[in-house]
Scaffold this motif. Structure first.
Motif, mmCIF file in Angstrom:
data_model
loop_
_atom_site.group_PDB
_atom_site.id
_atom_site.type_symbol
_atom_site.label_atom_id
_atom_site.label_comp_id
_atom_site.label_asym_id
_atom_site.label_seq_id
_atom_site.Cartn_x
_atom_site.Cartn_y
_atom_site.Cartn_z
ATOM 1 N N LEU A 21 0.847 -1.188 0.000
ATOM 2 C CA LEU A 21 0.000 0.000 0.000
ATOM 3 C C LEU A 21 0.886 1.244 0.000
ATOM 4 C CD1 LEU A 21 -2.610 -1.010 2.734
ATOM 5 C CD2 LEU A 21 -2.863 -1.161 0.249
ATOM 6 N N PRO A 22 0.322 2.403 -0.293
ATOM 7 C CA PRO A 22 1.101 3.638 -0.238
ATOM 8 C C PRO A 22 1.634 3.903 1.177
ATOM 9 C CG PRO A 22 -0.994 4.002 -1.363
ATOM 10 C CD PRO A 22 -1.048 2.637 -0.759
ATOM 11 N N GLN A 23 2.607 4.740 1.256
ATOM 12 C CA GLN A 23 3.187 5.213 2.510
ATOM 13 C C GLN A 23 3.817 4.094 3.331
ATOM 14 O OE1 GLN A 23 -0.244 7.157 4.162
ATOM 15 N NE2 GLN A 23 0.124 9.034 3.015
ATOM 16 N N GLY A 24 4.389 3.084 2.652
ATOM 17 C CA GLY A 24 5.116 2.021 3.340
ATOM 18 C C GLY A 24 4.248 1.123 4.197
ATOM 19 N N ILE B 287 -0.790 -2.918 8.230
ATOM 20 C CA ILE B 287 0.353 -2.679 9.116
ATOM 21 C C ILE B 287 1.409 -1.843 8.410
ATOM 22 C CG2 ILE B 287 -0.025 -4.791 10.442
ATOM 23 C CD1 ILE B 287 2.140 -6.138 8.769
ATOM 24 N N ARG B 288 2.342 -1.329 9.201
ATOM 25 C CA ARG B 288 3.461 -0.576 8.636
ATOM 26 C C ARG B 288 4.553 -1.544 8.199
ATOM 27 N NH1 ARG B 288 6.037 2.364 12.583
ATOM 28 N NH2 ARG B 288 5.134 0.980 14.108
ATOM 29 N N ASN B 289 5.371 -1.114 7.265
ATOM 30 C CA ASN B 289 6.477 -1.923 6.767
ATOM 31 C C ASN B 289 7.368 -2.394 7.907
ATOM 32 O OD1 ASN B 289 9.424 -2.109 5.721
ATOM 33 N ND2 ASN B 289 8.141 -2.401 3.919
ATOM 34 N N ALA C 6 9.678 -6.668 11.489
ATOM 35 C CA ALA C 6 9.884 -7.234 12.821
ATOM 36 C C ALA C 6 9.277 -8.630 12.921
ATOM 37 C CB ALA C 6 9.286 -6.312 13.883
ATOM 38 N N PHE C 7 8.095 -8.816 12.345
ATOM 39 C CA PHE C 7 7.459 -10.139 12.371
ATOM 40 C C PHE C 7 8.291 -11.154 11.597
ATOM 41 C CE2 PHE C 7 4.776 -13.417 10.572
ATOM 42 C CZ PHE C 7 4.188 -13.923 11.707
ATOM 43 N N ILE C 8 8.732 -10.789 10.396
ATOM 44 C CA ILE C 8 9.532 -11.712 9.583
ATOM 45 C C ILE C 8 10.825 -12.077 10.308
ATOM 46 C CG2 ILE C 8 10.888 -11.899 7.444
ATOM 47 C CD1 ILE C 8 8.594 -10.359 6.064
ATOM 48 N N ASP C 9 11.447 -11.110 10.954
ATOM 49 C CA ASP C 9 12.665 -11.384 11.717
ATOM 50 C C ASP C 9 12.382 -12.423 12.809
ATOM 51 O OD1 ASP C 9 15.502 -10.678 12.496
ATOM 52 O OD2 ASP C 9 14.457 -10.152 14.358
ATOM 53 N N GLY C 10 11.276 -12.243 13.527
ATOM 54 C CA GLY C 10 10.919 -13.194 14.571
ATOM 55 C C GLY C 10 10.608 -14.569 14.013
ATOM 56 N N ALA C 11 9.928 -14.607 12.860
ATOM 57 C CA ALA C 11 9.607 -15.891 12.235
ATOM 58 C C ALA C 11 10.879 -16.613 11.799
ATOM 59 C CB ALA C 11 8.678 -15.673 11.045
ATOM 60 N N LYS C 12 11.826 -15.885 11.234
ATOM 61 C CA LYS C 12 13.093 -16.498 10.818
ATOM 62 C C LYS C 12 13.859 -17.055 12.009
ATOM 63 C CE LYS C 12 13.936 -13.837 6.604
ATOM 64 N NZ LYS C 12 14.791 -12.823 5.968
#
Length: 79
Positions: free
Chosen positions: A35-38, A55-57, A62-68
């Motif tokens: 979406l626009p605005q990150g 959600i914001r980028n 942060a979620f992807i980091d935790g999942a990894k």
């Protein structure tokens, strides 16, 4: 430019929805759209007319980091 918020009807968000290549053959997965605005919209592929989580980028990063790092593995079946 539209300002979509949490709970917006996902199918009314004019964006390209993408999903993981690992998604199940029956289509049960999470889809995301830029979406626009990150910001990012997320929806359940089995309910494309349902609500979108917006959600914001940085939140997705942060979620992807935790999942990894395996921080959410306990939520998966069989763990």
């Amino acid at each position: 430019m539209q300002n979509f918020t949490n709970g917006a009807t996902a199918s009314l968000i004019p964006a390209e929805w993408i999903k993981s290549r690992k998604s199940e053959a029956n289509g049960m997965c999470v889809e995301v759209a830029a979406l626009p605005q990150g910001r990012i919209a997320m929806r359940n592929s089995t309910d494309p007319d349902g609500p979108a989580l917006v959600i914001r980028n940085a939140e997705l990063e942060a979620f992807i980091d935790g999942a990894k790092k395996g921080e959410f593995d306990f939520l998966c079946a069989g763990n």
